[in-house]
Write a protein that holds these residues in place. Structure first.
Motif, mmCIF file in Angstrom:
data_model
loop_
_atom_site.group_PDB
_atom_site.id
_atom_site.type_symbol
_atom_site.label_atom_id
_atom_site.label_comp_id
_atom_site.label_asym_id
_atom_site.label_seq_id
_atom_site.Cartn_x
_atom_site.Cartn_y
_atom_site.Cartn_z
ATOM 1 N N TRP A 109 0.830 -1.202 0.000
ATOM 2 C CA TRP A 109 0.000 0.000 0.000
ATOM 3 C C TRP A 109 0.866 1.254 0.000
ATOM 4 N N VAL A 167 -6.650 12.126 2.115
ATOM 5 C CA VAL A 167 -7.641 11.142 2.539
ATOM 6 C C VAL A 167 -8.589 11.829 3.519
ATOM 7 N N VAL A 172 -11.487 11.457 6.214
ATOM 8 C CA VAL A 172 -12.057 10.461 7.126
ATOM 9 C C VAL A 172 -13.386 11.005 7.636
ATOM 10 N N TRP A 197 -16.914 10.583 9.835
ATOM 11 C CA TRP A 197 -17.464 9.913 11.020
ATOM 12 C C TRP A 197 -18.711 10.660 11.456
ATOM 13 N N VAL A 226 -8.476 5.842 12.951
ATOM 14 C CA VAL A 226 -8.173 5.560 11.547
ATOM 15 C C VAL A 226 -7.304 6.673 10.966
ATOM 16 N N SER A 227 -7.676 7.909 11.219
ATOM 17 C CA SER A 227 -6.901 9.049 10.725
ATOM 18 C C SER A 227 -5.466 9.001 11.248
ATOM 19 N N VAL A 276 -3.523 6.043 9.560
ATOM 20 C CA VAL A 276 -3.158 6.323 8.170
ATOM 21 C C VAL A 276 -1.991 7.302 8.128
ATOM 22 N N THR A 309 -4.204 13.290 5.907
ATOM 23 C CA THR A 309 -5.611 13.035 6.202
ATOM 24 C C THR A 309 -6.297 14.295 6.714
ATOM 25 N N PHE A 340 -9.059 10.159 -1.726
ATOM 26 C CA PHE A 340 -9.662 8.953 -1.176
ATOM 27 C C PHE A 340 -10.525 9.327 0.018
ATOM 28 N N ILE A 388 -12.494 7.559 3.601
ATOM 29 C CA ILE A 388 -12.769 6.444 4.499
ATOM 30 C C ILE A 388 -13.977 6.846 5.324
ATOM 31 N N CYS A 430 -16.456 5.909 8.340
ATOM 32 C CA CYS A 430 -16.599 5.090 9.548
ATOM 33 C C CYS A 430 -18.090 4.933 9.823
#
Length: 107
Positions: free
Chosen positions: A11, A29, A31, A33, A44-45, A48, A58, A83, A85, A87
């Motif tokens: 990755w 990215v 994120v 939530w 997660v943030s 990453v 992020t 990208f 993500i 949650c």
């Protein structure tokens, strides 16, 4: 080297190549939530950022400064995102806000 480490390296290599193709800038990215997934979103943030630094940057709404125009900041970040993500939990899957961000990410 275990499978998890190998996958992480793959990755990192993939994201690094993408980052280089974007004129040497970090990939963004976003994120997303809502409600009870705030802690997961932050984790997660952070993960990453730690794993993919410096090729990935992020954004999570917890970073919005008090007193700033939050919606304008989020819209700007969503427009500049590579990208996303999301949650998602059972408790927040019907929340308007997370669905708004998911829709904006799909653009």
């Amino acid at each position: 080297m275990n499978q998890s480490s190998t996958d992480t390296l793959r990755w990192y290599s993939y994201l690094s190549d993408l980052s280089e193709r974007r004129w040497g800038t970090a990939l963004k990215v976003f994120v997303s939530w809502s409600k009870n997934s705030r802690g997961v979103g932050k984790a997660v943030s952070d993960a990453v950022r730690e794993i993919f630094d410096p090729v990935v940057d992020t954004f999570i709404s917890q970073e919005i400064l008090a007193g700033s125009r939050g919606l304008d900041t989020i819209d700007g970040e969503l427009n500049d995102t590579d990208f996303g993500i999301i949650c998602l939990t059972r408790a927040n899957q019907t929340e308007q806000w997370i669905n708004y961000e998911a829709g904006a990410l799909s653009r």
